[in-house]
Motif scaffolding. Structure first.
Motif: not given
Length: 424
Positions: A87-89, A228-238, A306-309, A384-387
């Motif tokens: 997520a940081l990267v 965050m949406a991309l992280f959820i629906f791409i990374v977490l979805a994968l 959020y922190l990295s951005m 995002t943390n919750l999901i």
């Protein structure tokens, strides 16, 4: 129609909408609604420590095998570190690509006083974090709601209980189970006022900060929400696909919790419900009890993005060009500091302050640029943390053979039938 009005999802959606309208039309009145949100969150917080304690104790005592407990904990921490680092990267990559701070006019942004956060950020380090995990006294840990301290004590209590014979364990476990049911009954009672809490929190946010606050930093907000949406629906979805469960079914299952977090900006407001929901979804009590509470401190996917951005955004605002090695350093620092401030009020700013202090490149005063818009991004972080925590629990449960596929099939079928009935 009556079923629709009594549906928690519908009630929370209406409450959030009314809160936004009130905050926009009558901001002075909306600001006075803050106590409603605060009272609701406090009602939930008073239940978190005992529920976590009972859930972990029951999980460890019933699991019996101490090696398995250690294995589950190790898998969870390894998963947390891998996913949050990813997520940081991703946050760094998107911020460098989109460059939300490249054309920001400092004169247009209303800054705030961040001295409280910068002072704590400069003082905080990972040594303090590990020392803080061990409570000075048990009563204090429960009174202050220190999640990691309660987790540590619960683990020790569970290990001790598991070491006794069945004659001693059985009545103690039964007592803890009965007590746990009482606390979850209280949670159900508290959730009846969730729409009121969501209304109060959202009204205050819009009334106090105003939508006009978003305009100068709109690009940053859009970038954070999109990432965050991309992280959820791409990374977490994968990840979900790899472990053979559907992310959309999972999201529908926790939709009420997502909406409550959206309204209150606090993932803690649904922690007790998530413990119950993950068990109903098919995860064993033992895995759920270990992974969910620990994830609230170590598995902060949304916060990491959020922190990295935010760090890259501030560097761009001040015209500071960061080298590849400096960005690698940022990731390394955030991997530590993002854990060190877990559970602390204003932790986002404290982590940013400690990161900027360690880098010694970006002025700490730059944090004031984010004060006005931070509240509007906290919902995305919390959701995002919750999901992410729920998915982590399912992944660890499946990897341990502690996931009940039949139970999961039945609960999802019931959910689909319920949705069809409500629509009809």
């Amino acid at each position: 129609m009556n079923k629709l009005f009594t549906n928690l999802t519908f009630q929370v959606l209406v409450a959030i909408t009314v809160g936004i309208i009130l905050g926009f039309v009558a901001p002075d009145i909306a600001k006075e609604m803050k106590p409603l949100g605060t009272i609701f969150i406090n009602l939930v917080k008073m239940l978190i420590a005992p529920i976590i304690f009972l859930t972990i104790v029951l999980g460890i005592a019933k699991m019996g095998n101490m090696k398995k407990v250690g294995r589950v904990g190790g898998k969870a921490l390894l998963y947390f570190e891998i996913v949050t680092t990813l997520a940081l990267v991703i946050g760094l990559f998107v911020a460098n690509f989109v460059q939300p701070g490249a054309n920001v006019n400092l004169q247009e942004i209303k800054t705030g006083d961040v001295s409280e956060y910068t002072k704590e950020g400069q003082e905080m380090d990972w040594v303090d974090f590990f020392v803080h995990i061990v409570p000075e006294n048990i009563v204090g840990a429960f009174a202050e709601g220190e999640i990691l301290q309660v987790v540590l004590f619960a683990c020790l209590f569970g290990f001790a209980l598991a070491s006794f014979g069945e004659n001693f364990k059985k009545p103690t476990i039964q007592f803890c189970e009965n007590l746990s049911q009482i606390f979850f009954k209280i949670v159900a009672m508290v959730m009846r006022v969730a729409p009121i809490g969501a209304f109060g929190a959202m009204s205050f946010t819009i009334g106090n900060y105003g939508l006009k606050t978003l305009l100068p930093l709109g690009k940053l907000m859009v970038s954070v929400y999109t990432t965050m949406a991309l992280f959820i629906f791409i990374v977490l979805a994968l990840i979900c696909k790899i472990y053979r469960f559907n992310i959309f079914s999972y999201l529908r299952f926790i939709k009420d919790e997502i909406l409550i977090v959206l309204g209150t900006s606090s993932s803690e407001s649904v922690l007790p419900r998530m413990l119950d929901k993950m068990e109903k979804f098919g995860c064993s009590k033992s895995v759920t009890g270990l992974v969910i509470p620990t994830g609230y401190s170590f598995n902060l996917d949304g916060t990491s993005i959020y922190l990295s951005m935010a760090v890259i955004f501030l560097a761009q605002v001040f015209g500071i060009d960061l080298s590849i090695w400096q960005m690698v350093t940022i990731i390394g620092i955030l991997m530590i500091t993002s854990k060190g401030a877990a559970g602390v009020t204003g932790s986002g700013f404290i982590v940013l302050a400690s990161t900027l202090s360690a880098m010694n490149l970006i002025p700490l005063e730059g944090l004031g640029l984010l004060l006005g818009v931070d509240r509007f991004m906290s919902e995305a972080r919390a959701i995002t943390n919750l999901i992410g925590n729920g998915i982590a629990t399912i992944v660890v449960a499946k990897s341990e053979g502690e996931f009940d596929e039949e139970k999961n099939r039945i609960v999802l079928e019931e959910m689909r039938n319920k949705s069809q009935t409500e629509v009809a």
